[in-house]
Design a protein around this motif. Structure first.
Motif, PDB file in Angstrom:
ATOM      1  N   PRO A  99       0.837  -1.202   0.000  1.00  0.00           N
ATOM      2  CA  PRO A  99       0.000   0.000   0.000  1.00  0.00           C
ATOM      3  C   PRO A  99       0.876   1.258   0.000  1.00  0.00           C
ATOM      4  O   PRO A  99       2.086   1.186   0.242  1.00  0.00           O
ATOM      5  CB  PRO A  99      -0.750  -0.120   1.324  1.00  0.00           C
ATOM      6  N   THR A 102       1.681   4.242   5.088  1.00  0.00           N
ATOM      7  CA  THR A 102       0.661   4.510   6.088  1.00  0.00           C
ATOM      8  C   THR A 102       1.197   4.114   7.454  1.00  0.00           C
ATOM      9  O   THR A 102       1.798   3.040   7.595  1.00  0.00           O
ATOM     10  CB  THR A 102      -0.619   3.684   5.814  1.00  0.00           C
ATOM     11  N   ARG A 103       0.986   4.977   8.438  1.00  0.00           N
ATOM     12  CA  ARG A 103       1.280   4.603   9.815  1.00  0.00           C
ATOM     13  C   ARG A 103      -0.021   4.232  10.514  1.00  0.00           C
ATOM     14  O   ARG A 103      -1.047   4.888  10.330  1.00  0.00           O
ATOM     15  CB  ARG A 103       1.959   5.742  10.567  1.00  0.00           C
ATOM     16  N   THR A 104       0.042   3.209  11.335  1.00  0.00           N
ATOM     17  CA  THR A 104      -1.125   2.821  12.107  1.00  0.00           C
ATOM     18  C   THR A 104      -1.302   3.765  13.287  1.00  0.00           C
ATOM     19  O   THR A 104      -0.435   4.595  13.589  1.00  0.00           O
ATOM     20  CB  THR A 104      -0.975   1.387  12.641  1.00  0.00           C
ATOM     21  N   GLU A 109       4.530   1.124  10.605  1.00  0.00           N
ATOM     22  CA  GLU A 109       4.222   1.037   9.180  1.00  0.00           C
ATOM     23  C   GLU A 109       3.185  -0.055   8.984  1.00  0.00           C
ATOM     24  O   GLU A 109       3.242  -1.110   9.601  1.00  0.00           O
ATOM     25  CB  GLU A 109       5.506   0.741   8.390  1.00  0.00           C
ATOM     26  N   LEU A 110       2.221   0.190   8.099  1.00  0.00           N
ATOM     27  CA  LEU A 110       1.031  -0.645   8.003  1.00  0.00           C
ATOM     28  C   LEU A 110       1.315  -2.106   7.685  1.00  0.00           C
ATOM     29  O   LEU A 110       0.680  -3.003   8.263  1.00  0.00           O
ATOM     30  CB  LEU A 110       0.091  -0.063   6.935  1.00  0.00           C
ATOM     31  N   TYR A 165      10.611   5.021   2.850  1.00  0.00           N
ATOM     32  CA  TYR A 165       9.671   3.916   2.638  1.00  0.00           C
ATOM     33  C   TYR A 165       9.803   3.333   1.241  1.00  0.00           C
ATOM     34  O   TYR A 165       9.740   4.056   0.230  1.00  0.00           O
ATOM     35  CB  TYR A 165       8.239   4.408   2.844  1.00  0.00           C
ATOM     36  N   LYS A 167       7.851   0.233  -0.600  1.00  0.00           N
ATOM     37  CA  LYS A 167       6.733  -0.659  -0.308  1.00  0.00           C
ATOM     38  C   LYS A 167       7.082  -2.123  -0.468  1.00  0.00           C
ATOM     39  O   LYS A 167       6.642  -2.958   0.326  1.00  0.00           O
ATOM     40  CB  LYS A 167       5.528  -0.290  -1.159  1.00  0.00           C
TER      41      LYS A 167
END
Length: 296
Positions: A99, A102-104, A109-110, A165, A167
């Protein structure tokens, strides 16, 4: 001809718990276990998708679970423990793939949060139920684990990974973490003399919703040319039901470069087999999740 689902046998009286079973490989895993008589419990993030899956599969129980939410994951698992009914099969199948960054809500990191840390906290909290019987725990990894030769432990720290980042690197590290977890759990249950069996599987290259983040064109090609989700579920199903497996094994397709075919024992990278790294990841995962996973 290799293994097929006729080898599963009668599962009447056995209970199975599958994370992420509202689409793709998870749904097909649940469908086949149901077909062989198992009582199936699935987890779902989305109530609408859960209802559609129940309508499709029939008599299944649903637990609401978002693995990217660590407090929620722990609470959901504790609710299952409080219900007091054990499981013969647990398939840690849910995951996200490549994805946007994105941070939760917990700062991770997701992909690492969902694919590894969430399942670590989920399994650790469920452990009082799982350790009492001969539970088979299947961790679903990926061919992508071979795309990285290391796992930077800073990825297991909230806001701690300073790397830019990437992915695919993050996905590969999360799938490597899956195998390190499986192997370390296997070592610990054997040292404790428990009957729990920890194994792993990967689906090869299968057409599922996980390919959607790669773009419409690639997802369309995947749908057209990759093996269907039904076949992608075969390694998980064999891992979950083959009585010859004693723990620590990894299953994947027997076809070209493990991309498709019937499930067989496959190898993993040296990093995935590294017991020192596995112990470090286990300890870092306890710190990250706030859950002490005491196997013995």
């Amino acid at each position: 001809m290799g293994w097929d689902t006729s080898a599963i046998g009668d599962l009447t009286g056995r209970r199975a718990l599958i994370t992420g079973a509202t689409s793709g490989i998870g749904t097909e895993t649940a469908r086949e276990l149901l077909r062989h008589g198992a009582e199936v419990v699935i987890t779902a993030r989305d109530d609408r998708k859960a209802a559609a899956t129940v309508a499709q599969l029939g008599d299944i129980e649903v637990v609401s679970l978002d693995l990217a939410d660590l407090p929620g994951t722990i609470a959901a698992a504790q609710g299952v423990v409080d219900a007091g009914r054990g499981f013969d099969i647990v398939v840690n199948n849910a995951g996200v793939m490549i994805p946007p960054f994105t941070r939760t809500m917990d700062g991770f990191e997701l992909q690492m949060a969902t694919n590894h840390l969430g399942h670590f906290a989920w399994t650790a909290t469920l452990w009082p139920l799982l350790r009492e019987g001969s539970t088979r725990i299947v961790t679903v990894s990926s061919l992508a684990h071979s795309m990285t030769k290391e796992l930077d432990l800073r990825s297991l720290e909230p806001n701690g990974d300073p790397r830019r980042y990437k992915k695919w690197r993050s996905y590969a590290e999360s799938k490597l973490a899956n195998l390190l977890f499986m192997k370390e759990l296997d070592r610990r249950v054997k040292a404790a003399g428990l009957d729990v069996v920890s194994v792993a599987a990967h689906p090869g290259l299968s057409s599922t919703n996980l390919t959607k983040p790669s773009g419409i064109a690639i997802h369309s090609l995947a749908t057209a040319f990759l093996q269907p989700a039904r076949a992608g579920a075969w390694p998980s199903l064999r891992a979950a039901t083959d009585p010859s497996l004693t723990g620590g094994e990894y299953l994947g397709p027997d076809g070209f470069r493990q991309t498709r075919g019937r499930p067989r024992l496959v190898g993993m990278t040296p990093a995935a087999r590294d017991p020192e790294l596995a112990a470090e990841v286990w300890s870092a995962s306890e710190t990250a999740t706030g859950v002490v996973f005491k196997v013995a």
